[in-house]
Enzyme design. Structure first.
Site, mmCIF file in Angstrom:
data_model
loop_
_atom_site.group_PDB
_atom_site.id
_atom_site.type_symbol
_atom_site.label_atom_id
_atom_site.label_comp_id
_atom_site.label_asym_id
_atom_site.label_seq_id
_atom_site.Cartn_x
_atom_site.Cartn_y
_atom_site.Cartn_z
ATOM 1 N N ASP A 66 0.764 -1.158 -0.276
ATOM 2 C CA ASP A 66 0.272 0.378 0.048
ATOM 3 C C ASP A 66 0.737 1.452 -0.221
ATOM 4 O OD1 ASP A 66 -3.114 -0.870 0.338
ATOM 5 O OD2 ASP A 66 -2.539 -1.114 1.916
HETATM 6 C C1 GLC Z 1 -1.254 -3.850 5.629
HETATM 7 C C2 GLC Z 1 -2.657 -3.988 4.711
HETATM 8 C C3 GLC Z 1 -2.127 -5.064 3.340
HETATM 9 C C4 GLC Z 1 -1.285 -4.126 2.709
HETATM 10 C C5 GLC Z 1 0.360 -4.494 3.800
HETATM 11 C C6 GLC Z 1 1.324 -4.588 2.671
HETATM 12 O O1 GLC Z 1 -1.348 -5.401 6.040
HETATM 13 O O2 GLC Z 1 -3.648 -4.537 5.603
HETATM 14 O O3 GLC Z 1 -4.146 -4.620 2.650
HETATM 15 O O4 GLC Z 1 -1.022 -5.058 1.678
HETATM 16 O O5 GLC Z 1 -0.519 -3.444 4.881
HETATM 17 O O6 GLC Z 1 1.121 -2.867 2.504
HETATM 18 C C1 GLC Z 2 -0.255 -0.234 4.509
HETATM 19 C C2 GLC Z 2 0.409 -0.244 6.272
HETATM 20 C C3 GLC Z 2 -1.060 -0.093 6.958
HETATM 21 C C4 GLC Z 2 -1.996 1.486 7.097
HETATM 22 C C5 GLC Z 2 -1.813 1.260 5.041
HETATM 23 C C6 GLC Z 2 -2.689 3.192 4.827
HETATM 24 O O1 GLC Z 2 -1.631 -1.378 4.735
HETATM 25 O O2 GLC Z 2 0.521 -1.169 6.341
HETATM 26 O O3 GLC Z 2 -0.488 -0.577 8.129
HETATM 27 O O4 GLC Z 2 -2.671 1.365 6.791
HETATM 28 O O5 GLC Z 2 -1.249 1.561 4.512
HETATM 29 O O6 GLC Z 2 -1.275 3.080 5.206
#
Ligand code: GLC
Ligand code: GLC
Length: 805
Positions: free
Chosen positions: A483
Site C-alpha cells: 500500500d
Molecule cells: C497492511 C494492509 C495490506 C497491505 C499491507 C502491505 O497489512 O492491510 O492490505 O497489503 O499492509 O502494505
Molecule cells: C499499509 C500499512 C497499513 C496502513 C496502510 C495505509 O497497508 O501497512 O498499516 O494503514 O498502508 O497507510
C-alpha cells in the site's frame, strides 16, 4: 524472557504476570458479536461493526496504554482492588490470565479472596458472559462488596470522539431489577440497546459515570467503590455506564458464582416500546434468562469447546516439535478465524473506526480459513465479489454492517481484483463446491447489474490484462499489495493520505509483483474456466500467463533478482541501478511461487539474493537498502524511518511467500528456517525483545536498520496468519487440496523425521504418516500411488496414507 507459558492440553496461553511488555489480548466471539480483552481486563465489545455498533467505550493511545474495560472491583473491608490487577493495580498474592480459544479466564487473589472471571461470548449469542467466581480461601468469614463496571459507548465510535459535544446530552438508561439498559438514541432512529445484567439481587447500581467514579477520579479509584456504596444514579446526558453492587458474605472455603451478561438487543421497528417512553425489554429478559444459572454457563462453555474441537480436527499434526504443533494445531488456526472475522478493523493497533473489510485482505484471509467453516467462507466470497465494479476493479474496502463498498477509501489498487481468484480457488479446492461459480452476484451491489461469480473472476483476470504499461506489465494504479509504494501519488501536502489522495493519471508505472500474482493465479483461473466449460477462455488465459512470464523475464529481471516496478517516469524500482531500495522481497516470493524462472535459473538466483541481502536474525526485511529520505516519486514507503513498516521492516505477511518459494526449489531447510524465524511460539523466549503476544503473529517486526530490531508491532489482524498457515501446512508439511485430489508432497527440514498428519477434506479423513529413509513414494491404503496426488475419497471414508521421503 517469558511472561507465561503455553498449556497445549487446555489450548491456552497462561500469562503469569500483569507486567507483560505490552497488553496481551484475546478475542471473544465467533460470528457477530465480539469483544477484545487484554490480560488485565482492558478492552471493549461491539456488534458486527466496531465503528457503528460499539457497545462499550475504549480510548486508544491512552496513558497508560490499556485503560478502560469491563471491570470487577472488590472492596474487602475498605481494601479496594481489582482481580485483573488493572485498573487499581493493588499487589496481588496470585495473578494469572489464561487466554483460550474465544474465552479468557483471569484470576486474582488478595488477602484470601480469590476472584476468577471467565469471559466469553456463547455461540449464536450477541452478548458477553462474565462468570465471576468469588472464593474465600482463608479460614475466617469474609464480608465484601463486588462492583461491576462497563462504560457505554454512544454506538458510533467515530462520533463518540469527534461530535463529542453532542453525545454529552444524549445518554439515557433504564434499570429493571438487576438489569441496566443503555438506551441512548433509542428514542429516535435506533432499534437496539445494550443490557448489562446479573443473576443476583443487587445492593445498588449506577448508570451515571461521574456519580460512580467522581469527576476528579480515575478508573483506579471510583468513589462509589472506595465508599463501598453505589449511588443508584440515573444518567441524564454526560457519560452512561452500567455498574452493579453486590454484597457477598463468604464462610471459610465458600465459593459464590455470579453471572453477568453484557449484550446487544434489537427490536423490530414496530415493537420498540413497551409503554410510551419505556423500551421493550422482552428480548433482553430472554437473553438474561438463557444465562442465569451456573449450569447454563457450563453448557455454553462446553458447546464452545466442542465447536473448536470440531473445527481444529480438520488439520492436526504431530511433528515431534511442540512449537510447530502448537502453531499448526491451535494458535495459527485460531488467528485465521479472528482475521477472517475482523479483517483489519479492531485490535489494539487498529482502532475499529478506520478500516472495514479489505478486498485484498479478506481474500487472503480466506486462504487460512476455508477449511474451518466453509459455509461462512462461501458467504464471504459472495459479499466481497458483490463490491466489485463492472470493469473488474474493486472497492478497496467494504463496511461489514452494510456490506457496501467504502467510498472514503475508493478504488484503483490494481492487485485487488486478482486476489478474488486466489480466494475462490482456495474455497473450491477445499470443498469441491463448483456451483459457487454459477452464483449470480451483483456488481457494485447493484441488483440490476449482475453476473455469475465466474464472470466476476473473468473481469478480474482481464482487468490485469487490459491495464498494462509500456513493457506489457500490469499497471500498478494507486498501489499493489504494498500500500505504501505510491508511484502515481506525488504527495507534497503534510498529513494528506497517500491512499486516497488524487493520483496522477499514469500509464507508465507498472508492477512486477502484480505480474507475478497474475501468473500465480492463472492456472487456477484456467481450471475454473474449464469447470465452467469455457475451453476457449481457458486456452486464452494459459497463453496470457505464458506471455506474462516471458515479459517478466525480459523486462522484470534485474540481473540478480526480480525488479519491483517501473515508476511514473519509467525508471526501475527495486534495481541495482538505484542508490536505495535496490531489492524488494515481494516479487521474489511471488514470481517464484508462480514458477517464473524455475527452469532458467532466475528463481534460484532471486532467492539466493534474498538470503544474502534481505535475511536477518528476526526475519526477512521488505527491502534493502532502506530509504533514508523522502522520495516524492515513491510515496509513503519512504516516509517511515528505516527498518519500520514497508521501509525495510520485516513485514511478516510476505515472509511465508519466500518460504513457499523455497519449497518450489526443494530447499526444505531454508523454507523451514524462514517459517520458524517469525513464528510466535519460536519467539516466545525473546518476549522482552518481541514484546507482543507469543501466541499470534504480528504484522511487522522492526528490521535490521531500526534501533529496535526484533520488536514487533500490530499483532493479530494481519494476512501473516493465513499465509503462514498455508506455508507450513500446505508446502512444508505439504498436504494441500487441489481441484482433483489431495496433494501429498512434504518438503521437510532434516530435523523432522517421522510425523503424522490427520487431514479432513471434503468429508473424508486422511491419516498420513511421513517417514524419512527408504525408497521415496506414497502408499494409499497399502497400494503404491503414482505421483503425489490422491484422488478424493468418498465422504465418510477413512484413508491411510504412508509417505516415504
Ligand atoms: C497492511 C494492509 C495490506 C497491505 C499491507 C502491505 O497489512 O492491510 O492490505 O497489503 O499492509 O502494505
Ligand atoms: C499499509 C500499512 C497499513 C496502513 C496502510 C495505509 O497497508 O501497512 O498499516 O494503514 O498502508 O497507510
Amino acid at each position: 524472557m517469558r511472561f507465561g507459558h503455553f498449556d497445549d492440553e487446555a489450548r491456552e496461553y497462561v500469562i503469569t504476570t500483569p507486567r507483560t511488555p505490552y497488553p496481551w489480548i484475546n478475542y471473544l466471539g465467533t460470528e457477530e458479536f465480539f469483544g477484545l480483552i487484554s490480560h488485565t481486563g482492558g478492552g471493549y465489545s461491539f456488534y458486527k461493526d466496531a465503528r457503528m455498533r460499539r457497545l462499550t467505550r475504549y480510548r486508544y493511545n491512552n496513558v497508560p496504554i490499556d485503560v478502560g474495560g469491563r471491570y470487577y472491583y472488590v472492596n474487602d473491608g475498605g481494601d479496594v482492588w481489582t482481580p485483573t490487577w488493572s485498573p487499581v493495580k493493588a499487589d496481588l498474592d496470585h495473578f494469572e490470565t489464561r487466554h483460550g480459544l474465544s474465552y479468557t479466564v483471569s484470576t486474582g487473589e488478595r488477602n484470601n479472596v480469590r476472584v476468577e472471571t471467565t469471559y466469553f461470548v456463547p455461540l449464536a449469542t450477541n452478548a458477553e458472559v462474565h462468570r465471576v467466581r468469588v472464593t474465600n480461601t482463608g479460614d475466617s468469614p469474609k464480608s465484601l462488596q463486588l462492583f461491576s463496571f462497563a462504560e457505554f459507548n454512544l454506538w458510533n465510535a467515530f462520533d463518540d470522539q469527534t461530535n463529542y459535544q453532542r453525545t454529552l446530552s444524549l445518554a439515557e438508561a433504564e434499570v429493571e431489577g438487576s438489569a441496566i439498559y443503555h438506551t441512548s438514541e433509542y428514542r429516535e432512529r435506533r432499534n437496539h440497546y445494550a443490557v448489562y445484567g446479573v443473576n443476583a439481587a443487587i445492593a445498588g447500581f449506577d448508570t451515571d459515570r461521574d456519580s460512580f467514579i467522581g469527576l476528579h477520579n480515575g478508573f483506579d479509584a471510583p468513589e462509589a467503590v472506595v465508599d463501598g456504596a453505589c449511588r443508584n444514579s440515573m444518567v441524564s446526558g454526560w457519560g452512561a455506564i452500567g455498574a452493579h453492587q453486590i454484597d457477598v458474605e463468604l464462610a471459610p472455603g465458600e465459593q459464590r458464582d455470579l453471572v453477568f451478561v453484557l449484550g446487544y438487543v434489537e427490536n423490530p421497528q414496530d415493537e420498540k416500546w413497551e409503554a410510551p417512553g419505556v423500551v421493550n425489554k422482552e428480548p433482553a429478559r430472554e437473553l438474561l434468562a438463557r444465562f442465569s444459572t451456573g449450569e447454563q454457563v457450563e453448557a455454553a462453555l462446553a458447546e464452545m469447546r466442542e465447536y473448536w474441537d470440531g473445527m481444529l480436527s480438520a488439520y492436526t499434526v504431530s511433528s515431534g516439535d511442540e512449537k510447530v504443533d502448537r502453531m499448526v494445531n491451535i494458535w495459527n488456526q485460531y488467528q485465521c478465524m479472528v482475521t477472517f472475522n475482523l479483517s483489519r478493523s479492531a485490535s489494539y493497533f487498529e482502532s475499529g473506526i478506520g478500516r472495514g473489510m479489505g478486498f485484498r485482505d479478506s481474500n487472503q484471509d480466506l486462504l487460512g480459513f476455508v477449511h474451518l467453516v466453509p459455509a461462512r467462507a462461501r458467504e464471504r466470497i459472495l459479499d466481497i465479489a458483490a463490491t466489485q465494479f463492472p470493469d473488474g476493479s474493486a472497492y478497496h474496502q467494504y463496511q461489514p454492517l452494510t456490506k457496501r463498498g467504502n467510498h472514503d477509501v475508493g478504488t484503483g489498487f490494481n492487485d485487488d481484483p486478482l486476489w478474488l481468484i486466489e480466494g475462490v480457488a482456495a474455497y473450491i479446492k477445499e470443498t469441491g463446491d463448483e456451483a459457487i461459480l454459477r452464483e449470480d452476484v451483483p456488481f457494485d451491489n447493484d441488483p440490476d447489474d449482475s453476473g455469475t461469480l465466474f464472470e466476476h473472476l473473468r473481469r478480474s483476470f482481464h482487468h490485469a490484462l487490459h491495464n498494462r504499461g509500456p513493457h506489457g506489465l500490469p499497471l500498478i494504479g494507486r498501489a499493489d499489495w504494498n500500500d505504501c509504494l505510491n508511484l502515481n501519488c506525488f504527495s507534497e501536502t503534510p498529513g494528506e493520505s497517500f491512499q486516497t489522495t488524487e493520483n496522477r493519471t499514469g500509464g507508465t508505472a507498472e508492477s512486477v509483483f502484480i505480474a507475478g500474482l497474475f501468473v500465480h493465479c492463472a492456472p487456477d483461473y484456467v481450471a475454473m474456466a474449464e469447470l465452467m466449460g469455457e475451453q476457449a477462455e481457458a486456452d486464452g488465459a494459459r497463453a496470457a500467463a505464458a506471455e506474462m512470464s516471458a515479459v517478466v523475464l525480459e523486462h522484470g529481471w534485474d540481473g540478480d533478482w526480480f525488479l519491483r516496478a517501473y515508476d511514473f517516469f519509467g525508471e526501475k524500482v527495486g534495481s541495482a541501478e538505484r542508490d536505495e531500495g535496490q531489492l524488494f522481497i515481494e516479487p521474489q516470493g511471488y514470481c517464484v511461487m508462480a514458477g517464473i524462472g524455475l527452469e532458467t535459473g532466475e528463481a534460484r538466483r532471486a532467492l539466493d539474493s534474498v538470503a544474502e541481502i534481505l535475511n536477518s536474525d528476526h526475519g526477512i526485511v521488505v527491502l534493502q537498502p532502506a530509504f533514508t529520505r523522502y522520495y516524492l516519486e515513491l510515496g509513503e514507503i519512504s516516509t517511515y524511518p528505516p527498518g519500520y513498516k514497508e521501509n525495510a521492516g520485516i513485514f511478516c505477511h510476505n515472509n511465508p511467500w519466500v518460504a513457499i518459494a523455497e519449497t518450489r526449489l526443494g530447499r526444505a531447510d531454508r523454507a523451514f528456517e524462514y517459517w520458524k524465524k517469525i513464528a510466535p511460539s519460536f519467539r516466545e523466549e525473546i518476549s522482552e525483545v518481541h514484546r507482543l503476544e507469543p501466541y499470534v503473529y504480528a504484522q511487522m517486526i522492526a528490521g535490521k536498520d531500526a534501533p529496535r530490531h526484533g520488536e514487533a508491532k500490530n499483532s493479530w489482524l494481519t494476512g501473516t496468519a493465513a499465509w503462514n498457515f498455508v506455508a507450513i501446512t500446505q508446502h512444508i508439511l505439504g498436504i494441500r487440496p487441489e481441484f482433483d485430489g489431495l496433494r501429498v508432497d512434504p518438503c521437510l527440514p532434516e530435523s523432522m523425521t517421522n510425523l503424522t498428519i490427520n487431514r479432513r477434506c471434503r468429508g473424508a479423513e486422511y491419516q498420513i504418516t511421513v517417514t524419512r529413509g527408504g525408497s521415496p513414494g506414497v502408499q494409499v491404503d497399502g497400494a503404491a500411488l503414482e505421483g503425489t496426488l490422491i484422488p478424493y475419497a468418498t465422504p465418510g471414508e477413512s484413508v491411510d496414507v504412508a509417505v516415504t521421503i
